[in-house]
Design an enzyme around this catalytic site. Sequence first.
Site, PDB file in Angstrom:
ATOM      1  N   HIS A 577       0.963  -0.878   0.280  1.00 44.40           N
ATOM      2  CA  HIS A 577       0.127   0.080   0.000  1.00 44.40           C
ATOM      3  C   HIS A 577       1.176   2.090  -0.096  1.00 44.40           C
ATOM      4  O   HIS A 577       0.547   2.045  -0.472  1.00 44.40           O
ATOM      5  CB  HIS A 577      -0.625  -0.143   1.410  1.00 44.40           C
ATOM      6  CG  HIS A 577      -2.329  -0.642   1.058  1.00 44.40           C
ATOM      7  ND1 HIS A 577      -2.645  -1.019   1.892  1.00 44.40           N
ATOM      8  CD2 HIS A 577      -3.073  -0.983  -0.410  1.00 44.40           C
ATOM      9  CE1 HIS A 577      -3.989  -1.888   1.313  1.00 44.40           C
ATOM     10  NE2 HIS A 577      -4.017  -1.430  -0.291  1.00 44.40           N
ATOM     11  N   ARG A 684      -8.614  -1.956 -13.559  1.00 45.39           N
ATOM     12  CA  ARG A 684      -8.955  -3.237 -12.856  1.00 45.39           C
ATOM     13  C   ARG A 684     -10.147  -3.653 -12.000  1.00 45.39           C
ATOM     14  O   ARG A 684     -10.063  -3.123 -10.211  1.00 45.39           O
ATOM     15  CB  ARG A 684      -7.462  -3.196 -11.306  1.00 45.39           C
ATOM     16  CG  ARG A 684      -5.957  -2.784 -12.859  1.00 45.39           C
ATOM     17  CD  ARG A 684      -4.878  -2.946 -11.887  1.00 45.39           C
ATOM     18  NE  ARG A 684      -3.525  -2.492 -12.377  1.00 45.39           N
ATOM     19  CZ  ARG A 684      -3.594  -1.390 -12.457  1.00 45.39           C
ATOM     20  NH1 ARG A 684      -3.510   0.181 -12.429  1.00 45.39           N
ATOM     21  NH2 ARG A 684      -2.447  -1.368 -13.445  1.00 45.39           N
ATOM     22  N   GLU A 822      -0.194 -12.342 -20.846  1.00 40.83           N
ATOM     23  CA  GLU A 822       0.689 -12.893 -19.856  1.00 40.83           C
ATOM     24  C   GLU A 822       0.986 -14.118 -19.641  1.00 40.83           C
ATOM     25  O   GLU A 822       2.072 -13.933 -18.882  1.00 40.83           O
ATOM     26  CB  GLU A 822      -0.333 -11.969 -17.507  1.00 40.83           C
ATOM     27  CG  GLU A 822      -1.772 -11.084 -18.472  1.00 40.83           C
ATOM     28  CD  GLU A 822      -2.216 -11.001 -17.531  1.00 40.83           C
ATOM     29  OE1 GLU A 822      -2.221 -10.978 -16.233  1.00 40.83           O
ATOM     30  OE2 GLU A 822      -3.073 -12.036 -17.353  1.00 40.83           O
ATOM     31  N   ASP A 846       3.290  -8.752 -15.898  1.00 35.69           N
ATOM     32  CA  ASP A 846       3.067 -11.006 -15.666  1.00 35.69           C
ATOM     33  C   ASP A 846       4.090 -11.838 -16.917  1.00 35.69           C
ATOM     34  O   ASP A 846       4.583 -13.030 -16.370  1.00 35.69           O
ATOM     35  CB  ASP A 846       1.627 -11.577 -15.790  1.00 35.69           C
ATOM     36  CG  ASP A 846       1.191 -10.560 -13.763  1.00 35.69           C
ATOM     37  OD1 ASP A 846       2.031 -11.206 -13.133  1.00 35.69           O
ATOM     38  OD2 ASP A 846      -0.147 -11.090 -13.978  1.00 35.69           O
ATOM     39  N   CYS A 893      -0.515  -2.714 -21.819  1.00 36.20           N
ATOM     40  CA  CYS A 893      -1.060  -2.295 -20.680  1.00 36.20           C
ATOM     41  C   CYS A 893      -0.094  -2.422 -19.130  1.00 36.20           C
ATOM     42  O   CYS A 893      -0.231  -1.989 -18.539  1.00 36.20           O
ATOM     43  CB  CYS A 893      -2.507  -2.434 -20.633  1.00 36.20           C
ATOM     44  SG  CYS A 893      -2.624  -4.254 -19.860  1.00 36.20           S
TER      45      CYS A 893
END
Length: 959
Positions: A577, A684, A822, A846, A893
């Site tokens: 975070h 997302r 990915e 990824d 992306c």
Amino acid sequence: MLTLHQDDVLLACHAEDWRGALEQAAEALHRAGLTSPGYREGLFAREAQSSTYLGNAIAIPHGTPQSREHVQDTGVRVLQFPAGVDWHDGQRVHVLVAIAARSDEHLDILRQLTHVLDDDSVAERLAAAGSGNEIAALLSKAVVDARLDGDTLCLGFPARDARELALAGAARLRQLGCVGDGFIAAIAEHAPLHLGQGLWLASSGSSVEVPALALATPEHPLKQADETVNGLFCLAAHGEAHRGLLECILRLLERGSAGELQGADAATILARLAGESATAHTRLARVLNAHGLHARPAKQLVQVARSQAVPIRVRLAEGGVDAVSASSLTKVINLGARRGQQLAFSAEGDGAVAALDAVCQAVADGLGEQVLPFDESRERIIPQADAAPAEPLPDDTPHAGVAASPGLAISPVFVLQTPRFDYPERAADPGAETQRLEQAIRQGAVQLETLVQQARGGEVAQILSMHEEMLCDPELYQAAHEGISEGRSAEAAWWDAIETAAHAQEMLADRLLAERAADLRDVGRRVLGILCDVTLPAPPTTPYILVTDDIGPSDVARLDTSLVRGLLTARGGATAHSAILARALGIPAVVGAGARVLTLADGTELILDGERGRITPTPSAERRQAAEQRLAERQQREAAAWDTRFEEARTRCGHRVEVAANLGNTIHAADAVERGAEGVGLLRTEFLFMAHAQEPDLATQIDEYREALDALDGRPLVARTLDVGGDKPLPYWPMPKEDNPFLGLRGIRLMLTRPEVLETQLRALLLAAAPVPGKPRPLRIMLPMIKDIAEFRAARAIFDRLLEEIPEAERASDVQLGIMIEVPSAALLAPALAAEVDFFSVGTNDLTQYTLAIDRDHPELSAQADGLHPAVLRLIEMTVTAAHAHGKWVGVCGELASDPMAVPVLVGLGVDELSVSARQVPLVKARLREFDLEKARTQAGLALAQATSTAVRDALEVR
């Protein structure tokens, strides 16, 4: 929970031998859509390792862990062989329960079948059954786990009578979600029952969700009707499921051990309730098997236990009071022990010590399977203070960390050491300590509320609001209050409650949850600082780069962004975070750079590169001058880019490349448009699901997606379906712990196990994008973690059905269904996929870590996880070539899309869209105007000709 139906049962099967029966089982699983054909080899490989015969004429064939990639959905098929089949271990089988399961789900299926082993007549009845319903009824039995563990104990409660103890126990069960308000009301209406030996019982079956037993003991000795009150059991009764809980109490009374509960700790109480006497010998052994105590290692354990001179009992050490005979296969399997859990073995009499040593050694050796040691560091946080001093960082030498927030900073450092909290472990006045804690929690809540109001950016406010909720968690307070009632100081009791909760969260999954545990500690330190009257040292009043071991989200939110030029931490990852908030605030950040950064002296000049994840302390004059020039050029570029942000994104020669924004929250769509985004290239949607305590319903999702579509005002929205799993779990969607969640049940794999969740999300997106007069709403839906065409087709079937079900006027009219690239297999299979999908979007983060086998957040290796590696670029080239051959478009992306050096390479490879963070949109548009298509193709060819990512960057810098 497995529920057998008659359609799952195949009657009157016939096979000449076990191989034929297993072939039929494999075919049945495939026809049911549960597996692909490759699962057959897994079934035979499992039998080669060990027989799957369970008992009572039942075999439970299932694949090896390696064959789980062929499992498309969890389920079973039951095959009845009335004439029987001779299994390869000499047993006679009448029923095969063929299991298809991802992860460790087969353990839960197995637990529901083991009850048949207690019924000697079941084999004959299964062979003679004439209907699928009859067989399903014989095999099906829902397992209801009654709860009695450390969390249901309420020790040293300051009660004045038995009724208050009863209500304390009831309240504890309510906090744990076992009962509702009706249970508490029922307990309050009736006087507790005296059981003898100072024990009392209050029970009810009202509003019971989970059968459970709480034990409340008084802080001081009590009397009730002239009878001693040493403890009160509060029972949540539920059918027959609570019978074992009553047996625990009965065992205690029969042994006359009730007096031993007085003043005892939780571990002793649980041991006595499990039937372990004070004279019993006990041993702990950790399960090391990758897939827990499934049938084969359980058999080995039972055989070892049976060979001992004395009976041995076993239970789960944490939360398990149902001690069972270690000689019973049914009972051992029903423990459901997973890797990492500890088993508590007990035995009495001569030879007990030797017997326990034998079974524990067998568990440590793997019970017939190859095992890896359990990582103790996952269970205990090692104090950093005891570590050897780190070597200082050399001057004028780049040092790698994890790139967490883009940008460049050149400033002196301010090193903020983690504060030291000194406090007594014990305190004499529990009442005063409770009052101090309550006051500190209130003060902490006021501080957080002030920070929420001052916070800039949606992520900041959301995360700090979550901290407020953590601070008000009644379970944290109750755990601390219990510690205080046992004589601990407010500080010691509070921090122990925080550490226990954080540790439990870390054990649920890998990195992401471990980093979320940092939020708990951040909340805990806030209250601890108030209790200890510890204030952090004041930062400089001139610009600086903040250096610290790790930093909590609330600390980031407090930063004065007019002075803080950058953030550098020794620990942490790019998904923490604190890193998310640094990006939201526009502060360049490098995290996870190691303990050596803490050796920097205050005032040391530092170059911090948040894009490359590099720092350079005490740079030379030449290096500093070069960095200053880069910084000045960047600031000039940013200003010029902002002025032209609404211009269409094109190269110098006019070649069109769309530039869109990546969003984690629909509320920021308007901000993205204001920054010049030509659409949203990645929404997302998991953040919507993470923001709710329960799965958001259809209406909630429609409102959320519609907010983004309204703000986009006709620009396209590319929404990624829910992408969660072991590394990004949801509290209301529990999943088994996986040793490697990045290679486990996540993304589309997980969604296809709950197709109703995927269907609701697709329906919400389609309804939200219904056209408005004069306002087109282009909608692009993409599926994450697709590895091959089968997964896409499974999702496409749901999508196509919804298009037929929903009236055309009520749903999106301009809609496409595409996939994320990915997984390397998806890029390699791009020609086949491109024939059916509407578009590709390359998730380079990824794709890079899967291609290079490097965790992009690894503190030592992350610098090597570079999307400009030629292997990654070749996969992107293959994807683009296949897509364009079928007239489909390709976007990127991942973070590579905003890398100034990578932008021309991606354009040269033929990428049609770049989706970046909203802050990067103006800069990426400006970067496109600096080159033409011919140069971009030259750059792409040059990059593809290199052997390493370092060589790629060196070659591009020269050009």
